[in-house]
Design an enzyme around this catalytic site. Structure first.
Site, PDB file in Angstrom:
ATOM      1  N   LYS A 119       1.343 -76.566 -31.206  1.00  0.00           N
ATOM      2  CA  LYS A 119       2.066 -77.541 -30.386  1.00  0.00           C
ATOM      3  C   LYS A 119       1.317 -78.856 -30.259  1.00  0.00           C
ATOM      4  O   LYS A 119       1.926 -79.915 -30.222  1.00  0.00           O
ATOM      5  CB  LYS A 119       2.308 -76.977 -28.979  1.00  0.00           C
ATOM      6  CG  LYS A 119       3.492 -76.038 -28.915  1.00  0.00           C
ATOM      7  CD  LYS A 119       4.007 -75.987 -27.487  1.00  0.00           C
ATOM      8  CE  LYS A 119       5.210 -75.083 -27.362  1.00  0.00           C
ATOM      9  NZ  LYS A 119       5.636 -74.942 -25.975  1.00  0.00           N
ATOM     10  N   LYS A 202       9.626 -69.687 -38.085  1.00  0.00           N
ATOM     11  CA  LYS A 202      10.304 -69.074 -36.941  1.00  0.00           C
ATOM     12  C   LYS A 202      11.533 -69.901 -36.549  1.00  0.00           C
ATOM     13  O   LYS A 202      11.477 -71.122 -36.575  1.00  0.00           O
ATOM     14  CB  LYS A 202       9.289 -69.045 -35.785  1.00  0.00           C
ATOM     15  CG  LYS A 202       9.676 -68.221 -34.607  1.00  0.00           C
ATOM     16  CD  LYS A 202       8.615 -68.294 -33.528  1.00  0.00           C
ATOM     17  CE  LYS A 202       8.625 -69.637 -32.822  1.00  0.00           C
ATOM     18  NZ  LYS A 202       7.846 -69.693 -31.592  1.00  0.00           N
ATOM     19  N   LYS A 205      13.934 -73.759 -31.085  1.00  0.00           N
ATOM     20  CA  LYS A 205      14.757 -74.843 -30.534  1.00  0.00           C
ATOM     21  C   LYS A 205      14.178 -76.202 -30.874  1.00  0.00           C
ATOM     22  O   LYS A 205      14.857 -77.207 -30.790  1.00  0.00           O
ATOM     23  CB  LYS A 205      14.958 -74.674 -29.020  1.00  0.00           C
ATOM     24  CG  LYS A 205      13.708 -74.408 -28.217  1.00  0.00           C
ATOM     25  CD  LYS A 205      14.053 -73.937 -26.790  1.00  0.00           C
ATOM     26  CE  LYS A 205      12.931 -73.087 -26.218  1.00  0.00           C
ATOM     27  NZ  LYS A 205      13.317 -72.282 -25.072  1.00  0.00           N
TER      28      LYS A 205
HETATM   29  P1  TYM Z   1       9.729 -69.395 -25.086  1.00  0.00           P
HETATM   30  O1  TYM Z   1      10.548 -70.149 -24.090  1.00  0.00           O
HETATM   31  O2  TYM Z   1       9.151 -70.120 -26.228  1.00  0.00           O
HETATM   32  O3  TYM Z   1      10.525 -68.196 -25.664  1.00  0.00           O
HETATM   33  C1  TYM Z   1      11.142 -67.261 -24.804  1.00  0.00           C
HETATM   34  C2  TYM Z   1      11.129 -65.886 -25.446  1.00  0.00           C
HETATM   35  O4  TYM Z   1      11.839 -65.902 -26.677  1.00  0.00           O
HETATM   36  C3  TYM Z   1      11.023 -65.314 -27.688  1.00  0.00           C
HETATM   37  N1  TYM Z   1      11.332 -66.000 -28.967  1.00  0.00           N
HETATM   38  C4  TYM Z   1      11.616 -65.362 -30.106  1.00  0.00           C
HETATM   39  N2  TYM Z   1      11.727 -64.050 -30.409  1.00  0.00           N
HETATM   40  C5  TYM Z   1      12.038 -63.725 -31.669  1.00  0.00           C
HETATM   41  N3  TYM Z   1      12.262 -64.649 -32.644  1.00  0.00           N
HETATM   42  C6  TYM Z   1      12.172 -65.971 -32.397  1.00  0.00           C
HETATM   43  N4  TYM Z   1      12.407 -66.863 -33.352  1.00  0.00           N
HETATM   44  C7  TYM Z   1      11.824 -66.381 -31.069  1.00  0.00           C
HETATM   45  N5  TYM Z   1      11.661 -67.583 -30.474  1.00  0.00           N
HETATM   46  C8  TYM Z   1      11.344 -67.332 -29.194  1.00  0.00           C
HETATM   47  C9  TYM Z   1       9.599 -65.581 -27.244  1.00  0.00           C
HETATM   48  O5  TYM Z   1       8.709 -64.660 -27.837  1.00  0.00           O
HETATM   49  C10 TYM Z   1       9.711 -65.388 -25.758  1.00  0.00           C
HETATM   50  O6  TYM Z   1       9.627 -64.017 -25.410  1.00  0.00           O
HETATM   51  N6  TYM Z   1       5.250 -68.658 -23.146  1.00  0.00           N
HETATM   52  C11 TYM Z   1       6.619 -68.182 -23.050  1.00  0.00           C
HETATM   53  C12 TYM Z   1       7.213 -68.307 -21.667  1.00  0.00           C
HETATM   54  C13 TYM Z   1       6.463 -67.619 -20.578  1.00  0.00           C
HETATM   55  C14 TYM Z   1       6.348 -66.215 -20.419  1.00  0.00           C
HETATM   56  C15 TYM Z   1       5.567 -66.040 -19.213  1.00  0.00           C
HETATM   57  C16 TYM Z   1       6.803 -65.119 -21.121  1.00  0.00           C
HETATM   58  C17 TYM Z   1       5.781 -68.213 -19.556  1.00  0.00           C
HETATM   59  N7  TYM Z   1       5.278 -67.268 -18.750  1.00  0.00           N
HETATM   60  C18 TYM Z   1       5.249 -64.780 -18.750  1.00  0.00           C
HETATM   61  C19 TYM Z   1       6.468 -63.842 -20.637  1.00  0.00           C
HETATM   62  C20 TYM Z   1       5.717 -63.683 -19.472  1.00  0.00           C
HETATM   63  C21 TYM Z   1       7.432 -69.033 -24.007  1.00  0.00           C
HETATM   64  O7  TYM Z   1       7.073 -70.115 -24.372  1.00  0.00           O
HETATM   65  O8  TYM Z   1       8.590 -68.571 -24.300  1.00  0.00           O
END
Ligand code: TYM
Length: 340
Positions: A119, A202, A205
Site C-alpha cells: 500500500k 487479487k 476494489k
Molecule cells: P478489507 O476491507 O481489505 O477486506 C475485507 C475482507 O475481504 C477479504 N478479501 C478477499 N478475500 C478473498 N479474495 C479477495 N480478492 C479478497 N479481497 C478482500 C479480506 O481478506 C478481508 O477478510 N484489514 C482488514 C480489515 C480489518 C479486520 C480487522 C479484519 C480491520 N480490523 C479485524 C478482521 C479482523 C481489511 O483490510 O480488510
C-alpha cells in the site's frame, strides 16, 4: 495457555473505503453469515472506518460508504438481532487498546507486513503513520473482544499472525494469561479471489480496471458481461483438480463457481469437466446473478432508510461496549494506569 477460558467469539471487519467486491463477499462476508448461523459463537462484525482513514477519504463519501457497508452486511445475511453490528469509531475502546498495542508491537514486526509495503508503495516516507500502525489497531479490534476466531480472506493471514504475536508478547511482558491466541478462519474454495483480467492479481476494489472485479452492486447485465470478458485460456475445463495447475484464470473461475454454489472444486469439475468456456462462462454468470442480485436489491432497499441504519449502529455500539469496556479497564489495570 488454554483458550478454553474464553467465550467462543467471532470478530471480523471490512474497510468502508470503496464498494464491496465478490472477493470480499466470498472470502469473508459469506463466512460471517455462516458462523453467525452456526450458533456456536457470539459474533461481532465491524465497519473499520478508523482503518479506512489511514489513506485519504473524502469525509462525505466515508460516511456514505460506512452506511453502505452496513447495508451490505445485513443484505448478505448478518442479522443485527443475532450479531453485534458496529462501526469502529463508535466503540472508542478499539482505538484505546490500539494505543497500548502500539507500545507492545515492534517496528521490525510492522516493517515486515507485506500489505504495508504494497500500500505504501515506493513512497513509504510519505505514507501516514496510521498506515504503518494499521495492524496494531487491527489486533486491538480483535482482542478488545477476546475474540477466539476471525474469518478473513487469505490476504489477512499475516495480520492475524501479528495479532497472535502481540497477544503473546503482552501476556508474556505482564506475566498474565489475559489475551487469547486468536484462530484465523480462512476456509472455502475462494479464500483468494483473483482479478478477472489477470489471474496472478487479487481481485480488489482499488484496481483501476472495473472489468477486473465484480462489485456487489453490479447489475445482472454488467455481471454477465464481465464474466463473458474474463481472461481465460483456450482449453476446455479439466475433469480433475490437478488439471487446473498452471491455469490461474481457469482455476479462479472454477473456485468462484464452487464458492457461489457451495460445492467443492471437485464437484464443479465433475459437472463441467470437458466444457469450453463458451458454455461454462454463461453458467457461471447465471449462478452469480442468481446469488448476488437479491443482495444488491436488498442493499438498495436498506439504503433507503439511513436513519434505521444509524439506529442499528448506535445500538450495536452500546452492545459492544458491554464487552469492550471491562476488557479495556482490566488491560489498563494490568498495565498500571491509575484510576482504572
Ligand atoms: P478489507 O476491507 O481489505 O477486506 C475485507 C475482507 O475481504 C477479504 N478479501 C478477499 N478475500 C478473498 N479474495 C479477495 N480478492 C479478497 N479481497 C478482500 C479480506 O481478506 C478481508 O477478510 N484489514 C482488514 C480489515 C480489518 C479486520 C480487522 C479484519 C480491520 N480490523 C479485524 C478482521 C479482523 C481489511 O483490510 O480488510
Amino acid at each position: 495457555m488454554s483458550d478454553s477460558q474464553f467465550t467462543p467469539r467471532v470478530f471480523s471487519g471490512m474497510q468502508p473505503s470503496g464498494g464491496l467486491t465478490l472477493g470480499n463477499y466470498l472470502g469473508a462476508l459469506k463466512r460471517y453469515v455462516e458462523m453467525q448461523d452456526e450458533g456456536t459463537y457470539e459474533t461481532v462484525y465491524c465497519m473499520v472506518d478508523l482503518h479506512a482513514i489511514t489513506v485519504w477519504q473524502d469525509p462525505a463519501e466515508l460516511a456514505a460508504k460506512t452506511r453502505e457497508l452496513a447495508a451490505a452486511y445485513i443484505a448478505a445475511g448478518v442479522d443485527p438481532e443475532r450479531s453485534i453490528l458496529i462501526n469502529q469509531s463508535q466503540v472508542p475502546e478499539h482505538a484505546q487498546l490500539g494505543w497500548v498495542f502500539n507500545c507492545v508491537a515492534r517496528m521490525g514486526w510492522m516493517q515486515r507486513m507485506t500489505q504495508f509495503k504494497d500500500k505504501a508503495g515506493k513512497n513509504a516516507q510519505n505514507a501516514s503513520l496510521g498506515l504503518f500502525g494499521y495492524p496494531a489497531l487491527m489486533a486491538a479490534d480483535i482482542l478488545i473482544y477476546h475474540a477466539t476466531h476471525v474469518p478473513v480472506g487469505d490476504d489477512q493471514k499475516q495480520h492475524l499472525e501479528l495479532t497472535r504475536d502481540i497477544a503473546a508478547k503482552f501476556n508474556h511482558d505482564y506475566g498474565v494469561d489475559f489475551f487469547p491466541l486468536t484462530e484465523p478462519v480462512i476456509k472455502g474454495a475462494a479464500t483468494r479471489v483473483m482479478s478477472l483480467r489477470d489471474g496472478s492479481k487479487k481481485m480488489s476494489k482499488s484496481d483501476p480496471s472495473d472489468a477486473s472485479r465484480i462489485n456487489m452492486t453490479d447489475d445482472a447485465d454488467t455481471i454477465a458481461k464481465k464474466i463473458r470478458k474474463a481472461k481465460t485460456d483456450p482449453d476446455a475445463l479439466p475433469s480433475e483438480v490437478k488439471g487446473l495447475e498452471d491455469r490461474p484464470e481457469a482455476r479462479n473461475l472454477v473456485n468462484i463457481y464452487a464458492a457461489l454454489a457451495d460445492m467443492s472444486v471437485e464437484q464443479v469439475l465433475a459437472d463441467h469437466g470437458g466444457a469450453q468456456f463458451g458454455t461454462f462462462k454463461p453458467a457461471l454468470a447465471e449462478l452469480a446473478v442468481a446469488k448476488l442480485s437479491p443482495i444488491a436489491s436488498e442493499m438498495t432497499r436498506l439504503m433507503g432508510d439511513v436513519t434505521e441504519i444509524d439506529r442499528l449502529l448506535a445500538r450495536g455500539a452500546e452492545q459492544a461496549r458491554e464487552i469492550t469496556a471491562p476488557i479495556l479497564k482490566k488491560t489498563y489495570e494490568i498495565v498500571g494506569m491509575v484510576g482504572s
